[in-house]
Each structure stands twice: as structure tokens, then as C-alpha cells.
Design a protein around this motif. Structure first.
Motif, PDB file in Angstrom:
ATOM      1  N   ALA A   1       7.032  -9.708  -5.330  1.00 17.72           N
ATOM      2  CA  ALA A   1       6.376  -8.425  -5.085  1.00 17.72           C
ATOM      3  C   ALA A   1       6.895  -7.469  -6.153  1.00 17.72           C
ATOM      4  CB  ALA A   1       6.733  -7.908  -3.688  1.00 17.72           C
ATOM      5  N   ALA A   2       6.023  -6.606  -6.641  1.00 18.16           N
ATOM      6  CA  ALA A   2       6.411  -5.649  -7.680  1.00 18.16           C
ATOM      7  C   ALA A   2       5.901  -4.265  -7.302  1.00 18.16           C
ATOM      8  CB  ALA A   2       5.847  -6.078  -9.029  1.00 18.16           C
TER       9      ALA A   2
ATOM     10  N   GLY B   1       6.502   3.561  -5.960  1.00 16.93           N
ATOM     11  CA  GLY B   1       6.448   2.690  -4.794  1.00 16.93           C
ATOM     12  C   GLY B   1       5.114   2.020  -4.590  1.00 16.93           C
ATOM     13  N   GLU B   2       4.220   2.138  -5.574  1.00 12.12           N
ATOM     14  CA  GLU B   2       2.901   1.518  -5.480  1.00 12.12           C
ATOM     15  C   GLU B   2       2.991   0.056  -5.918  1.00 12.12           C
ATOM     16  OE1 GLU B   2       0.131   2.923  -4.210  1.00 12.12           O
ATOM     17  OE2 GLU B   2       1.421   4.635  -3.746  1.00 12.12           O
ATOM     18  N   PRO B   3       2.321  -0.857  -5.199  1.00 12.15           N
ATOM     19  CA  PRO B   3       2.336  -2.259  -5.596  1.00 12.15           C
ATOM     20  C   PRO B   3       1.695  -2.464  -6.965  1.00 12.15           C
ATOM     21  CG  PRO B   3       1.385  -1.992  -3.406  1.00 12.15           C
ATOM     22  CD  PRO B   3       1.554  -0.629  -3.972  1.00 12.15           C
ATOM     23  N   VAL B   4       2.239  -3.386  -7.714  1.00 17.48           N
ATOM     24  CA  VAL B   4       1.721  -3.740  -9.038  1.00 17.48           C
ATOM     25  C   VAL B   4       1.349  -5.214  -8.987  1.00 17.48           C
ATOM     26  CG1 VAL B   4       2.293  -3.958 -11.486  1.00 17.48           C
ATOM     27  CG2 VAL B   4       3.199  -2.027 -10.161  1.00 17.48           C
ATOM     28  N   GLN B   5       0.161  -5.527  -9.501  1.00 15.13           N
ATOM     29  CA  GLN B   5      -0.312  -6.918  -9.544  1.00 15.13           C
ATOM     30  C   GLN B   5      -0.291  -7.391 -10.984  1.00 15.13           C
ATOM     31  OE1 GLN B   5      -2.513  -8.822  -7.058  1.00 15.13           O
ATOM     32  NE2 GLN B   5      -1.461  -7.682  -5.471  1.00 15.13           N
TER      33      GLN B   5
ATOM     34  N   MET C   1      -0.026 -12.811   2.044  1.00 14.36           N
ATOM     35  CA  MET C   1      -0.126 -11.491   2.615  1.00 14.36           C
ATOM     36  C   MET C   1      -0.182 -10.466   1.485  1.00 14.36           C
ATOM     37  SD  MET C   1       2.581  -9.586   5.078  1.00 14.36           S
ATOM     38  CE  MET C   1       3.848  -9.079   3.958  1.00 14.36           C
ATOM     39  N   ALA C   2      -1.164  -9.594   1.505  1.00 16.98           N
ATOM     40  CA  ALA C   2      -1.289  -8.544   0.498  1.00 16.98           C
ATOM     41  C   ALA C   2      -0.488  -7.320   0.942  1.00 16.98           C
ATOM     42  CB  ALA C   2      -2.748  -8.182   0.306  1.00 16.98           C
ATOM     43  N   LEU C   3       0.343  -6.849   0.058  1.00 15.95           N
ATOM     44  CA  LEU C   3       1.152  -5.669   0.366  1.00 15.95           C
ATOM     45  C   LEU C   3       0.411  -4.425  -0.091  1.00 15.95           C
ATOM     46  CD1 LEU C   3       4.674  -6.862  -0.774  1.00 15.95           C
ATOM     47  CD2 LEU C   3       3.874  -6.563   1.542  1.00 15.95           C
ATOM     48  N   THR C   4       0.359  -3.431   0.766  1.00 18.77           N
ATOM     49  CA  THR C   4      -0.270  -2.180   0.370  1.00 18.77           C
ATOM     50  C   THR C   4       0.761  -1.115   0.023  1.00 18.77           C
ATOM     51  OG1 THR C   4      -0.396  -1.482   2.680  1.00 18.77           O
ATOM     52  CG2 THR C   4      -2.329  -2.607   1.759  1.00 18.77           C
ATOM     53  N   ASP C   5       2.003  -1.314   0.440  1.00 20.64           N
ATOM     54  CA  ASP C   5       3.069  -0.381   0.085  1.00 20.64           C
ATOM     55  C   ASP C   5       4.435  -1.000   0.388  1.00 20.64           C
ATOM     56  OD1 ASP C   5       3.444  -0.114   2.854  1.00 20.64           O
ATOM     57  OD2 ASP C   5       2.389   1.786   2.953  1.00 20.64           O
TER      58      ASP C   5
ATOM     59  N   ASP D   1       6.780   0.075   2.355  1.00 21.66           N
ATOM     60  CA  ASP D   1       7.111   0.054   3.786  1.00 21.66           C
ATOM     61  C   ASP D   1       6.558  -1.198   4.455  1.00 21.66           C
ATOM     62  OD1 ASP D   1       8.537   2.418   3.664  1.00 21.66           O
ATOM     63  OD2 ASP D   1       6.820   3.665   4.231  1.00 21.66           O
ATOM     64  N   GLY D   2       5.392  -1.664   4.012  1.00 23.89           N
ATOM     65  CA  GLY D   2       4.827  -2.902   4.536  1.00 23.89           C
ATOM     66  C   GLY D   2       5.726  -4.091   4.255  1.00 23.89           C
ATOM     67  N   LEU D   3       6.337  -4.095   3.082  1.00 19.42           N
ATOM     68  CA  LEU D   3       7.279  -5.164   2.746  1.00 19.42           C
ATOM     69  C   LEU D   3       8.490  -5.109   3.674  1.00 19.42           C
ATOM     70  CD1 LEU D   3       8.307  -6.696  -0.483  1.00 19.42           C
ATOM     71  CD2 LEU D   3      10.109  -5.519   0.746  1.00 19.42           C
ATOM     72  N   LEU D   4       9.021  -3.916   3.898  1.00 19.06           N
ATOM     73  CA  LEU D   4      10.174  -3.781   4.804  1.00 19.06           C
ATOM     74  C   LEU D   4       9.817  -4.226   6.224  1.00 19.06           C
ATOM     75  CD1 LEU D   4      11.770  -0.367   3.730  1.00 19.06           C
ATOM     76  CD2 LEU D   4      12.600  -2.681   3.255  1.00 19.06           C
ATOM     77  N   GLN D   5       8.630  -3.857   6.683  1.00 17.03           N
ATOM     78  CA  GLN D   5       8.194  -4.269   8.021  1.00 17.03           C
ATOM     79  C   GLN D   5       8.051  -5.784   8.097  1.00 17.03           C
ATOM     80  OE1 GLN D   5       4.658  -1.880   8.485  1.00 17.03           O
ATOM     81  NE2 GLN D   5       5.752  -0.371   9.708  1.00 17.03           N
ATOM     82  N   ALA D   6       7.439  -6.385   7.066  1.00 19.22           N
ATOM     83  CA  ALA D   6       7.257  -7.840   7.053  1.00 19.22           C
ATOM     84  C   ALA D   6       8.604  -8.558   7.064  1.00 19.22           C
ATOM     85  CB  ALA D   6       6.439  -8.258   5.831  1.00 19.22           C
ATOM     86  N   ALA D   7       9.556  -8.040   6.324  1.00 15.72           N
ATOM     87  CA  ALA D   7      10.888  -8.662   6.289  1.00 15.72           C
ATOM     88  C   ALA D   7      11.538  -8.620   7.671  1.00 15.72           C
ATOM     89  CB  ALA D   7      11.777  -7.966   5.258  1.00 15.72           C
ATOM     90  N   GLY D   8      11.289  -7.562   8.395  1.00 15.43           N
ATOM     91  CA  GLY D   8      11.891  -7.425   9.722  1.00 15.43           C
ATOM     92  C   GLY D   8      11.235  -8.259  10.801  1.00 15.43           C
ATOM     93  N   THR D   9      10.069  -8.802  10.528  1.00 12.70           N
ATOM     94  CA  THR D   9       9.357  -9.582  11.549  1.00 12.70           C
ATOM     95  C   THR D   9       9.394 -11.089  11.286  1.00 12.70           C
ATOM     96  OG1 THR D   9       7.237  -9.386  10.397  1.00 12.70           O
ATOM     97  CG2 THR D   9       7.777  -7.664  12.020  1.00 12.70           C
TER      98      THR D   9
END
Length: 134
Positions: free
Chosen positions: A122-123, A128-132, A1-5, A7-15
Motif C-alpha cells: 500500500a502506498a 495520506g491519499e492512496p497512490v497506485q 481489497m481497495a484502500l480509499t484512505d 484509516d481504512g488500512l488501520l481498520q483492516a489491520a485491526g480486523t
């Protein structure tokens, strides 16, 4: 799953099927020992250096309201950081892992970062911007 921010990580953790505990390792980009002129120049452009862990913490996803809240909380420590690495620890039978259960995985995460093994986490930068990493 590619994270765009974040908040997306927090949402994914909750689901996730099992409750999660999030592991955070805050790092500072530093110059290596005896740096070359090129390493100095790249570090000054924020393009290089070594990553040194300066702070780590574990939290339930519900304990992190947003990236901004995490930033504010980290500022209270007085530790300067450039990136934060995040991993998730799965719970079992509907129970999230405790902080005690997260201690060893958090140490392993710090060790992995010290060894340069960062691609599995995830970085995020200070904004708060994702780093690859490649």
C-alpha cells in the motif's frame, strides 16, 4: 481489497484473524543518475524519478492513531519524504510479531522498493491519499 484512505488500512489491520505489525518505508522521489531533460521536467511536475528509501519503522496498529500522527512523528526525524509504503506482518497464535521479528521483512521491503517492486505494498502520499502504481 481497495484502500480509499489510511484509516481504512488501520481498520483492516485491526480486523485480521491474527494481530498485525505494520511496516512503513518512507521514500523520497529523486532524479536518476545523469537525468535527461525530460526526466528533469517530469520530476519537476512530480511525475517521475526514482524512489529512494529514507526512513523505515515498524509499529503495531494501535501505535498509529492516524496518518496525521504518523506525519508528525516522521517530521521529528528531520527526513524529507514524498511517499510512504506500508505492509503488514501477521502474528501467530494471537501474538503480534515483535520489532525484532519485523527487522528482516522490513529489510526485504526496502530491497523490493529499491528494485522497483512496489505494487505489492500500500502506498500513500504526504496527504495520506492512496497512490497506485501500474
Amino acid at each position: 481489497m481497495a484502500l480509499t484512505d489510511f484509516d481504512g488500512l488501520l481498520q483492516a489491520a485491526g480486523t485480521q484473524p491474527e494481530p498485525q505489525r505494520l511496516l512503513f518505508v518512507f521514500v523520497r522521489a529523486e532524479l536518476p543518475e545523469s537525468p535527461t531533460a525530460d526526466q528533469h521536467a517530469r520530476h519537476a511536475r512530480r511525475e517521475g524519478g526514482t524512489l529512494g528509501p529514507v526512513l523505515c519503522v515498524d509499529k503495531l496498529p494501535t501505535e498509529v492513531a492516524s496518518f496525521h500522527a504518523l506525519q508528525v512523528e516522521s517530521a521529528d526525524t528531520g527526513m524529507e519524504w514524498d511517499l510512504v509504503f506500508v505492509a503488514a506482518l501477521d502474528g501467530r497464535a494471537g501474538v503480534a510479531p515483535s520489532s525484532d521479528e519485523a527487522a528482516q521483512p522490513l529489510r526485504l521491503m526496502v530491497n523490493a522498493i529499491n528494485d522497483g517492486q512496489v505494487t505489492r505494498f500500500a502506498a500513500f502520499d504526504r496527504d495520506g491519499e492512496p497512490v497506485q502504481f501500474y
